[in-house]
Design a protein around this motif. Structure first.
Motif, PDB file in Angstrom:
ATOM      1  N   HIS A 233       0.823  -1.224   0.000  1.00 51.32           N
ATOM      2  CA  HIS A 233       0.000   0.000   0.000  1.00 51.32           C
ATOM      3  C   HIS A 233       0.850   1.263   0.000  1.00 51.32           C
ATOM      4  O   HIS A 233       0.661   2.152   0.817  1.00 51.32           O
ATOM      5  CB  HIS A 233      -0.964   0.000   1.198  1.00 51.32           C
ATOM      6  N   HIS A 310      -8.892   7.526   6.502  1.00 50.66           N
ATOM      7  CA  HIS A 310      -7.624   7.066   5.915  1.00 50.66           C
ATOM      8  C   HIS A 310      -6.799   8.293   5.546  1.00 50.66           C
ATOM      9  O   HIS A 310      -7.335   9.308   5.109  1.00 50.66           O
ATOM     10  CB  HIS A 310      -7.892   6.228   4.650  1.00 50.66           C
ATOM     11  N   ARG A 311      -5.482   8.179   5.730  1.00 50.26           N
ATOM     12  CA  ARG A 311      -4.619   9.305   5.403  1.00 50.26           C
ATOM     13  C   ARG A 311      -4.714   9.660   3.918  1.00 50.26           C
ATOM     14  O   ARG A 311      -4.698  10.820   3.551  1.00 50.26           O
ATOM     15  CB  ARG A 311      -3.165   8.932   5.756  1.00 50.26           C
ATOM     16  N   ARG A 319     -10.282  -1.468  -1.376  1.00 55.25           N
ATOM     17  CA  ARG A 319     -10.142  -2.796  -0.743  1.00 55.25           C
ATOM     18  C   ARG A 319     -11.370  -3.078   0.143  1.00 55.25           C
ATOM     19  O   ARG A 319     -11.827  -4.208   0.253  1.00 55.25           O
ATOM     20  CB  ARG A 319      -8.864  -2.849   0.088  1.00 55.25           C
ATOM     21  N   ARG A 396       1.038  -8.325   4.298  1.00 56.03           N
ATOM     22  CA  ARG A 396       1.887  -7.161   3.997  1.00 56.03           C
ATOM     23  C   ARG A 396       3.380  -7.498   3.879  1.00 56.03           C
ATOM     24  O   ARG A 396       4.156  -6.716   3.337  1.00 56.03           O
ATOM     25  CB  ARG A 396       1.675  -6.100   5.094  1.00 56.03           C
TER      26      ARG A 396
HETATM   27  C1  SDX Z   1      -4.492   1.293   7.687  1.00 55.16           C
HETATM   28  O1  SDX Z   1      -1.566   4.457   5.305  1.00 55.16           O
HETATM   29  C2  SDX Z   1      -2.035   3.368   4.877  1.00 55.16           C
HETATM   30  O2  SDX Z   1      -2.024   3.077   3.703  1.00 55.16           O
HETATM   31  C3  SDX Z   1      -2.593   2.429   5.952  1.00 55.16           C
HETATM   32  C4  SDX Z   1      -3.318   1.190   5.460  1.00 55.16           C
HETATM   33  C5  SDX Z   1      -2.387   0.239   4.760  1.00 55.16           C
HETATM   34  O3  SDX Z   1      -2.876  -0.565   3.958  1.00 55.16           O
HETATM   35  O4  SDX Z   1      -1.159   0.230   5.084  1.00 55.16           O
HETATM   36  O5  SDX Z   1      -4.357   1.548   4.588  1.00 55.16           O
HETATM   37  C6  SDX Z   1      -3.916   0.403   6.629  1.00 55.16           C
HETATM   38  O6  SDX Z   1      -3.784   1.638   8.605  1.00 55.16           O
HETATM   39  C7  SDX Z   1      -5.901   1.793   7.529  1.00 55.16           C
HETATM   40  C8  SDX Z   1      -6.315   2.815   8.666  1.00 55.16           C
HETATM   41  C9  SDX Z   1      -6.690   2.002   9.893  1.00 55.16           C
HETATM   42  N1  SDX Z   1      -6.898   2.899  11.050  1.00 55.16           N
HETATM   43  C10 SDX Z   1      -8.136   3.119  11.536  1.00 55.16           C
HETATM   44  O7  SDX Z   1      -9.169   2.691  11.040  1.00 55.16           O
HETATM   45  C11 SDX Z   1      -8.122   3.930  12.825  1.00 55.16           C
HETATM   46  C12 SDX Z   1      -9.229   5.011  12.753  1.00 55.16           C
HETATM   47  N2  SDX Z   1      -8.804   5.998  11.751  1.00 55.16           N
HETATM   48  C13 SDX Z   1      -8.134   7.196  12.235  1.00 55.16           C
HETATM   49  O8  SDX Z   1      -7.298   6.973  13.324  1.00 55.16           O
HETATM   50  C14 SDX Z   1      -7.580   8.021  11.090  1.00 55.16           C
HETATM   51  O9  SDX Z   1      -8.558   8.118  10.147  1.00 55.16           O
HETATM   52  C15 SDX Z   1      -6.290   7.597  10.410  1.00 55.16           C
HETATM   53  C16 SDX Z   1      -5.184   7.394  11.382  1.00 55.16           C
HETATM   54  C17 SDX Z   1      -6.490   6.345   9.641  1.00 55.16           C
HETATM   55  C18 SDX Z   1      -5.907   8.716   9.440  1.00 55.16           C
HETATM   56  O10 SDX Z   1      -5.632   9.829  10.208  1.00 55.16           O
HETATM   57  P1  SDX Z   1      -5.140  11.210   9.522  1.00 55.16           P
HETATM   58  O11 SDX Z   1      -4.942  11.100   8.069  1.00 55.16           O
HETATM   59  O12 SDX Z   1      -4.000  11.717  10.338  1.00 55.16           O
HETATM   60  O13 SDX Z   1      -6.402  12.079   9.650  1.00 55.16           O
HETATM   61  P2  SDX Z   1      -6.681  12.980  10.889  1.00 55.16           P
HETATM   62  O14 SDX Z   1      -6.474  12.218  12.156  1.00 55.16           O
HETATM   63  O15 SDX Z   1      -5.946  14.251  10.670  1.00 55.16           O
HETATM   64  O16 SDX Z   1      -8.264  13.180  10.733  1.00 55.16           O
HETATM   65  C19 SDX Z   1      -8.803  14.251   9.973  1.00 55.16           C
HETATM   66  C20 SDX Z   1     -10.086  14.611  10.681  1.00 55.16           C
HETATM   67  C21 SDX Z   1      -9.879  14.958  12.161  1.00 55.16           C
HETATM   68  O17 SDX Z   1     -10.917  15.846  12.544  1.00 55.16           O
HETATM   69  P3  SDX Z   1     -10.592  17.454  12.484  1.00 55.16           P
HETATM   70  O18 SDX Z   1      -9.338  17.674  13.331  1.00 55.16           O
HETATM   71  O19 SDX Z   1     -10.390  17.773  11.027  1.00 55.16           O
HETATM   72  O20 SDX Z   1     -11.825  18.099  13.087  1.00 55.16           O
HETATM   73  O21 SDX Z   1     -10.976  13.468  10.673  1.00 55.16           O
HETATM   74  C22 SDX Z   1     -11.209  13.046  12.005  1.00 55.16           C
HETATM   75  C23 SDX Z   1     -10.100  13.643  12.869  1.00 55.16           C
HETATM   76  O22 SDX Z   1     -10.537  13.825  14.214  1.00 55.16           O
HETATM   77  N3  SDX Z   1     -11.133  11.578  11.993  1.00 55.16           N
HETATM   78  C24 SDX Z   1     -11.975  10.769  12.631  1.00 55.16           C
HETATM   79  C25 SDX Z   1     -11.566   9.471  12.299  1.00 55.16           C
HETATM   80  N4  SDX Z   1     -10.508   9.532  11.495  1.00 55.16           N
HETATM   81  C26 SDX Z   1     -10.237  10.838  11.314  1.00 55.16           C
HETATM   82  N5  SDX Z   1     -13.045  11.025  13.443  1.00 55.16           N
HETATM   83  C27 SDX Z   1     -13.692   9.936  13.923  1.00 55.16           C
HETATM   84  N6  SDX Z   1     -13.350   8.647  13.635  1.00 55.16           N
HETATM   85  C28 SDX Z   1     -12.300   8.381  12.833  1.00 55.16           C
HETATM   86  N7  SDX Z   1     -11.963   7.125  12.564  1.00 55.16           N
END
Ligand code: SDX
Length: 436
Positions: A233, A310-311, A319, A396
């Protein structure tokens, strides 16, 4: 007249101008080459979390977060999931193109040669508590492989690197399955070369010496597709960890252990386990879904919708779409023997529906990611919760070793050494303790 494939930066403090080259990718955004910036203007760039920073060049995986596109060596993930196998996808990621029939057979043979573990490695398991998380065991045992394969490994030799890659792809199912068997107090089961990759893993996980065990082919097929979807990824956290650790020319097995450690976090690969924990918490709570949606929006509350966001993907994770279909198909074909699993799926579907209609999530492009549904499938397969991220690591591994191999094969490769924005104390003199 500046050349059109460049950007000009004007330093408003000094009026100095610097022209930086624009690098043109095969696909994706043009990229500014800032490698001369510090020399020319004396400035670092600042991009915490690398939101818009390319750490390397790569020919392996391309993804477009806006369009929900994911391609391995140019092949769309949807076509690979439908038509390929995980082993064929491993060959593709590692070697750059799909194998011919003979190449695939030779690759299968190569993997079969390496799928057993050194007998002494068994003793590493007994050093762990029985209730150790299997990811802890994986980090330990994969790292321990560096003690078995070190002296004759030259990371600068392409053939040695391929040997290390084959060993890791081949041994991970055995190491992963044995992590489970050890935790359950069950005897280790050796790999079998007459079984496919996913089938062999399920055989080592669930077969018992006392009776005949036949792997359910639909389960093996579903797992094979899930491994394809998890294979690589781009420069995610764990792959970036592998690249940075590997850039010091460290032992590849120790480097892979660092990738496993990074994947374990609930913000990354650990999310699949955290999704089930979240759905279970919701189902066991007397609060309704709206309460949890509100908590997910509350900045004061650490609760997040695990499996959402997702970032890179600001659209549905391609997927997740495929896994969602497998999830429904599996639960339709095998009426869930465990009503608890059906209840989890019902909650997941309800949560997805509410979130996708909610402005907070829509405005932040928060969609289900690869982890949102995978846990439900794993439960349906009888995979225990603490093995979910292990299966992510299993898929992975080929991405990690392919990216590591690509980096180590770059004659211009350098050790990764990011700089910082220092915000600490200015220079100050030592104070005697009597004066503090
Ligand atoms: C994987 O990078 C990859 O490619 C990873 C992956 C891979 O194949 O290797 O795809 C696998 O890791 C998938 C992601 C799995 N993680 C989760 O599902 C955990 C929940 N998701 C979050 O922790 C978050 O969405 C991330 C870590 C995945 C992404 O975080 P970012 O890009 O740093 O985004 P951010 O935290 O800056 O969020 C932007 C906004 C924020 O709000 P504001 O500050 O703009 O008001 O969105 C909100 C966040 O608070 N937000 C969420 C949220 N995810 C982001 N709010 C509620 N629930 C969520 N899950």
């Amino acid at each position: 007249m500046p050349n059109k494939d460049s950007v000009t930066l004007i330093d408003n403090r000094t009026g100095k101008e610097v022209e930086l080259d624009l690098l043109k990718p095969t696909s994706g955004p043009m990229t500014i080459d800032i490698s001369r910036l510090y020399k020319e203007l004396g400035y670092f760039t600042y991009d915490p979390g690398f939101m818009a920073t390319a750490s390397c060049w790569s020919n392996i995986t391309y993804l477009d977060g806006g369009k929900g596109i994911l391609e391995y060596r140019g092949y769309p993930i949807e076509q690979l999931a439908e038509k390929s196998t995980f082993l064929e996808t491993c060959y593709l990621l590692l070697n750059g193109d799909l194998p011919g029939k003979n190449e695939l057979e030779a690759f299968q043979e190569k993997i079969n040669t390496h799928n057993m573990l050194h007998e002494q490695l068994k003793t590493f398991y007994s050093g762990f508590r029985r209730d150790a998380h299997p990811m802890a065991t994986m980090v330990g045992v994969v790292g321990a492989l560096s003690a078995f394969y070190h002296d004759d490994e030259d990371v600068h030799d392409a053939s040695d690197r391929m040997d290390a890659a084959h060993r890791l792809i081949a041994k991970m199912p055995t190491i992963a399955a044995w992590s489970y068997r050890y935790a359950m107090g069950m005897p280790f089961v050796q790999p079998r070369n007459d079984l496919g990759y996913a089938e062999n893993f399920l055989h080592m996980m669930f077969s018992m010496p006392s009776s005949e065990y036949k792997v359910d082919p639909t389960m093996a097929k579903a797992l094979d597709i899930i491994l394809i979807l998890h294979a690589d990824h781009e420069q995610n956290a764990s792959t970036s960890t592998v690249r940075l650790a590997g850039s010091s020319q460290a032992n590849p097995f120790a480097v892979l252990a660092s990738g496993i450690a990074s994947l374990w976090g609930p913000a990354h690969g650990g999310a699949n386990e955290a999704v089930i924990q979240m759905l279970t918490e919701i189902n066991e709570s007397d609060k309704d879904l709206a309460h949890f949606i509100d908590r997910a929006k509350d900045k004061e509350d650490r609760f997040r919708l695990m499996g959402f966001g997702h970032r890179v993907y600001k659209n549905y994770d391609p997927r997740a779409k495929i896994i969602r279909e497998i999830c429904h198909e599996m639960l339709e074909n095998n009426p869930v023997s465990n009503p608890e699993h059906q209840a989890l799926l019902d909650t997941a579907m309800e949560l997805e529906k509410i979130a996708l209609e909610d402005d907070y999530f829509k405005s932040r492009n928060l969609y289900p990611n690869v982890d949102f549904h995978s846990g439900i499938i794993f439960l349906g397969m009888g995979i225990p919760l603490n093995m979910f991220t292990v299966l992510f690591a299993l898929g992975r591994t080929v991405g990690w070793v392919s990216q590591w191999n690509e980096m180590m094969g770059d004659p211009k490769g350098k050790i990764g050494r990011p700089r910082q924005l220092y915000t600490g104390e200015s220079t100050r003199d030592y104070k005697e303790i009597t004066k503090r």
